[in-house]
Design an enzyme around this catalytic site. Structure first.
Site, PDB file in Angstrom:
ATOM      1  N   HIS A 120      -7.477 -19.785 -34.290  1.00 42.31           N
ATOM      2  CA  HIS A 120      -8.084 -20.047 -35.348  1.00 42.31           C
ATOM      3  C   HIS A 120      -8.146 -18.788 -36.266  1.00 42.31           C
ATOM      4  O   HIS A 120      -7.614 -18.943 -37.584  1.00 42.31           O
ATOM      5  CB  HIS A 120      -9.734 -20.295 -35.234  1.00 42.31           C
ATOM      6  CG  HIS A 120     -10.428 -20.588 -36.255  1.00 42.31           C
ATOM      7  ND1 HIS A 120     -11.211 -19.747 -37.017  1.00 42.31           N
ATOM      8  CD2 HIS A 120     -10.767 -21.577 -36.933  1.00 42.31           C
ATOM      9  CE1 HIS A 120     -11.780 -20.396 -38.181  1.00 42.31           C
ATOM     10  NE2 HIS A 120     -11.819 -21.528 -37.970  1.00 42.31           N
ATOM     11  N   HIS A 124     -16.599 -10.633 -46.705  1.00 39.51           N
ATOM     12  CA  HIS A 124     -17.238 -10.777 -45.213  1.00 39.51           C
ATOM     13  C   HIS A 124     -18.584 -10.812 -45.302  1.00 39.51           C
ATOM     14  O   HIS A 124     -19.528  -9.810 -45.968  1.00 39.51           O
ATOM     15  CB  HIS A 124     -16.868  -9.474 -44.467  1.00 39.51           C
ATOM     16  CG  HIS A 124     -17.710  -9.314 -43.006  1.00 39.51           C
ATOM     17  ND1 HIS A 124     -17.088 -10.211 -41.954  1.00 39.51           N
ATOM     18  CD2 HIS A 124     -18.259  -8.532 -42.515  1.00 39.51           C
ATOM     19  CE1 HIS A 124     -17.802  -9.733 -40.994  1.00 39.51           C
ATOM     20  NE2 HIS A 124     -18.431  -8.856 -41.424  1.00 39.51           N
ATOM     21  N   TYR A 164     -13.816 -15.202 -28.517  1.00 37.62           N
ATOM     22  CA  TYR A 164     -13.056 -14.113 -28.885  1.00 37.62           C
ATOM     23  C   TYR A 164     -12.579 -13.259 -27.980  1.00 37.62           C
ATOM     24  O   TYR A 164     -13.198 -12.612 -27.190  1.00 37.62           O
ATOM     25  CB  TYR A 164     -14.285 -13.279 -29.925  1.00 37.62           C
ATOM     26  CG  TYR A 164     -14.559 -13.853 -31.217  1.00 37.62           C
ATOM     27  CD1 TYR A 164     -13.901 -13.479 -32.244  1.00 37.62           C
ATOM     28  CD2 TYR A 164     -15.491 -14.873 -31.413  1.00 37.62           C
ATOM     29  CE1 TYR A 164     -14.196 -14.350 -33.693  1.00 37.62           C
ATOM     30  CE2 TYR A 164     -15.811 -15.484 -32.466  1.00 37.62           C
ATOM     31  CZ  TYR A 164     -15.377 -15.294 -33.426  1.00 37.62           C
ATOM     32  OH  TYR A 164     -15.691 -15.856 -34.611  1.00 37.62           O
ATOM     33  N   MET A 174     -24.576  -8.939 -43.622  1.00 37.56           N
ATOM     34  CA  MET A 174     -23.722  -7.887 -44.266  1.00 37.56           C
ATOM     35  C   MET A 174     -23.361  -8.567 -45.390  1.00 37.56           C
ATOM     36  O   MET A 174     -23.281  -9.845 -45.913  1.00 37.56           O
ATOM     37  CB  MET A 174     -22.509  -7.609 -43.354  1.00 37.56           C
ATOM     38  CG  MET A 174     -22.781  -6.985 -42.239  1.00 37.56           C
ATOM     39  SD  MET A 174     -21.337  -6.413 -41.481  1.00 37.56           S
ATOM     40  CE  MET A 174     -21.856  -5.482 -40.142  1.00 37.56           C
ATOM     41  N   HIS A 220      -9.506 -15.386 -32.159  1.00 37.14           N
ATOM     42  CA  HIS A 220     -10.692 -16.143 -32.027  1.00 37.14           C
ATOM     43  C   HIS A 220     -10.020 -17.522 -31.695  1.00 37.14           C
ATOM     44  O   HIS A 220      -8.986 -18.193 -32.620  1.00 37.14           O
ATOM     45  CB  HIS A 220     -11.212 -16.426 -33.402  1.00 37.14           C
ATOM     46  CG  HIS A 220     -12.145 -17.526 -33.616  1.00 37.14           C
ATOM     47  ND1 HIS A 220     -12.756 -18.280 -34.735  1.00 37.14           N
ATOM     48  CD2 HIS A 220     -12.763 -18.283 -32.648  1.00 37.14           C
ATOM     49  CE1 HIS A 220     -13.493 -19.153 -34.342  1.00 37.14           C
ATOM     50  NE2 HIS A 220     -13.735 -19.165 -32.976  1.00 37.14           N
ATOM     51  N   HIS A 242     -21.905 -12.289 -42.463  1.00 36.98           N
ATOM     52  CA  HIS A 242     -22.473 -13.028 -41.224  1.00 36.98           C
ATOM     53  C   HIS A 242     -22.760 -14.439 -41.376  1.00 36.98           C
ATOM     54  O   HIS A 242     -22.532 -15.048 -42.305  1.00 36.98           O
ATOM     55  CB  HIS A 242     -23.409 -12.062 -40.588  1.00 36.98           C
ATOM     56  CG  HIS A 242     -22.897 -10.931 -39.798  1.00 36.98           C
ATOM     57  ND1 HIS A 242     -23.698  -9.922 -39.111  1.00 36.98           N
ATOM     58  CD2 HIS A 242     -21.465 -10.552 -39.780  1.00 36.98           C
ATOM     59  CE1 HIS A 242     -22.987  -8.807 -38.756  1.00 36.98           C
ATOM     60  NE2 HIS A 242     -21.636  -9.261 -39.202  1.00 36.98           N
TER      61      HIS A 242
END
Length: 621
Positions: A266, A416, A234, A491, A337, A418
């Site tokens: 990506h 979103h 990243y 999350m 990314h 994780h």
């Protein structure tokens, strides 16, 4: 599905074996003739405009997938460009991108003759020819750049061996056959070179709005970065807008990818920094580096997000995303990314995002609102769970207070979680009845997150409820997973993009902490092992001391399903709207949306469960 005769039913009047054999040979010859005719008519490479969506499947870019979507026909048309054809290719879809239990289109060769067929793999990875051939070959042609293979597939086939193509993420898989094979069954999946690519296949069919005549562009790009020779990086780069840059509206953005790096970039995001800081340090380096200044963590407001396979993003013609001007930070952070599984060395990259903006402000400022769960450890997932569900609420009380009488219009969404997230869905509820799915991804991957334009705008009015549910898998974990900011914490968020912008920036919930305390008390009473509830012990530590037997798991699920919630109905200043927000009752849902019933296309007629021969010439040895 083939018909099945049950015992006791009237026996069918069947033709003789010879007649059925002749009929089967006849239909096989017809199918082969049609394919050879179609292949022969492919006089040139298909036009790129016929297949507007494109993505490289492999890291070297040797296999390129293009596609289009026909909503009237409920089908996807695929085009594969194979630049370096050896002895065939497997292409298909599976639930999480594995080669086991996959739905596959297979091209293979014995060195002289080539074949195409619809196949499936079982739990052990063994290939089988599908009795229902639903990957329909449209053509194949050699060109200077490689072999073009065209085929189509209905969204739903009602074949239990086939993958149901739905909205949201699709895990595509590919495998390269490097040696000749004499039959489909002889293909050894464990021995082939392959991989996966995630895309949104069913792109929304949206009319592109007219762009303003005074539109300008700004490119937020990496400054000739040397991509690190490791699989995942990243990269963060800080950009500063000119001093005194006035308010503008972003009306569109698109990716700018350095030629040759299409398979390495990506996804990318542009974040705006918090306006409360006068300045931010310059930085150009890995986002996880110890040299990265801590202040960059305050650059979290998403301006643009792109993921591989996505097209340009357009705002509705009546709204634009404001940036610049008073109360807006001049500092932006680009995050890229890089996915470099072949560990290329010395690759340079200047990819980024091109913003299209105008000084002629549109009627509405677009806003971004967070829905789902608050980032708090009181929401937790036990270890070893296959599909544990957590739900966050934006209640009628909050929308009644914070939304204008005319409501808001949601036009895009970014889901979103994780690493444990597997499914995310947000549903609009009104008067206790579920009315509409805002966004849903039943094959969600935390490794593929993009802002997606919705197929239709969702109107939300005061008193409506927005309920966001996330499903998690913690089968590979031995510790409790709690909510929080760390990548190993969890999350559950839906960033919805809407207009007109309101003061409501965050509408999320969490279980009432007092009820969680009662849960720990209950665990202590019914278990031999003691859960420490000393004042100095944190909630994550208390969860870690819970013995995760069936009783404790079920009680926690039940607690999250009935206990009152703490509502966060927040303004952009992170201050709650005035009102009582603690110990709020869960919304009552009296009527659920019906699960959509897959549409089964009419049967195309007799199609033998046999591969289709292709005249591709002798493949290389």
């Amino acid at each position: 599905l083939g018909s099945m005769q049950t015992s006791g039913s009237k026996p069918c009047s069947c033709p003789s074996f010879k007649l059925r054999e002749v009929a089967s040979m006849y239909f096989t010859m017809i199918a082969v003739f049609l394919v050879i005719l179609v292949v022969a008519l492919q006089g040139s490479a298909p036009r790129g405009s016929d297949f507007p969506y494109k993505v490289p499947l492999d890291p070297q870019g040797l296999i390129e997938l293009s596609w289009n979507v026909s909503y009237p026909e409920q089908a996807v048309n695929f085009q594969l460009l194979i630049r370096d054809l050896q002895f065939g290719l497997l292409f298909g879809m599976s639930d999480r991108g594995k080669f086991e239990n996959a739905d596959l289109a297979v091209l293979w060769s014995d060195g002289r003759n080539s074949y195409f067929g619809d196949a499936w793999s079982d739990a052990k990875g063994q290939l089988h020819m599908d009795s229902q051939q639903d990957y329909q070959l449209l053509g194949a042609r050699r060109a200077p750049e490689g072999l073009y293979l065209l085929f189509r597939r209905a969204f739903s086939t009602c074949d239990p061996k086939d993958y149901l193509i739905e909205d949201g993420t699709v895990h595509l898989i590919y495998g390269i056959l490097e040696k000749p094979v004499h039959s489909l069954q002889a293909i050894n999946i464990s021995a082939i070179h392959g991989g996966l690519q995630r895309v949104q296949l069913l792109k929304p069919n949206i009319t592109i709005p007219e762009l303003p005549s005074d539109m300008k562009t700004m490119e937020i790009r990496a400054p000739d970065v040397v991509i690190p020779s490791q699989e995942t990086t990243y990269w963060c780069y800080m950009v500063e807008l000119p001093e005194g840059f006035p308010k503008h509206h972003i009306v569109m953005y698109e990716p700018v990818i350095t030629a040759g790096n299409e398979a390495l970039v990506h996804h990318m995001e542009v974040f705006q920094c918090a306006a409360e800081f006068d300045s931010f340090p310059r930085y150009n380096g890995p986002c996880d580096s110890k040299m990265k200044p801590d202040r960059l963590n305050y650059c979290r407001h998403v301006l643009a997000a792109w993921a591989m396979g996505a097209q340009a993003f357009y705002y509705p013609e009546e709204a634009g995303l404001a940036f610049g001007g008073p109360g807006s930070s001049r500092y932006l952070r680009l995050e890229i990314h890089y996915h470099n599984p072949l560990v290329f060395k010395g690759r340079r990259d200047s990819s980024g995002i091109r913003l299209y903006y105008t000084a002629t402000l549109r009627r509405h400022d677009a806003g971004i609102m967070e829905l789902g769960l608050v980032y708090t450890p009181v929401m937790a997932i036990p270890p070893g769970e296959d599909a544990f569900v957590l739900t966050g609420y934006c209640t009628d009380k909050c929308t009644q207070l914070a939304l204008p009488a005319a409501g808001i219009r949601i036009f895009a969404s970014q889901l979103h979680t994780h690493l444990a997230g597997r499914k995310v869905v947000t549903v609009l509820s009104r008067d206790g009845r579920e009315r509409q799915v805002v966004n849903s991804d039943g094959h969600y991957s935390p490794h593929f997150q993009e802002i997606r334009m919705l197929k239709e705008v969702v109107a939300v009015f005061p008193g409506d409820e927005l309920i966001t549910t996330c499903t998690y898998n913690t089968q590979n974990r031995s510790q409790t997973t709690v909510g929080g900011f760390s990548i190993l914490q969890e999350m559950c968020v839906n960033y919805v993009h809407y207009y007109p912008q309101t003061q409501l920036e965050l509408c999320k919930s969490a279980v009432d902490p007092g009820y969680l305390h009662r849960y720990f008390n209950l665990v202590n009473r019914f278990n031999d092992e003691e859960v420490c509830m000393c004042p100095q012990v944190s909630v994550p530590q208390q969860f870690d001391s819970v013995p995760w037997n069936t009783f404790n798991r079920d009680v926690l699920k039940s607690l999250y399903g009935f206990a009152p919630i703490s509502m966060h109905c927040n303004k952009s200043s992170a201050v709650r709207f005035p009102g009582e927000w603690e110990k709020q009752p869960l919304p009552t849902i009296t009527e659920r949306l019906r699960e959509p019933v897959p549409h089964c296309p009419p049967a195309p007629g007799p199609q033998p469960a046999a591969p289709i021969p292709l005249n591709l010439g002798q493949l290389r040895r």
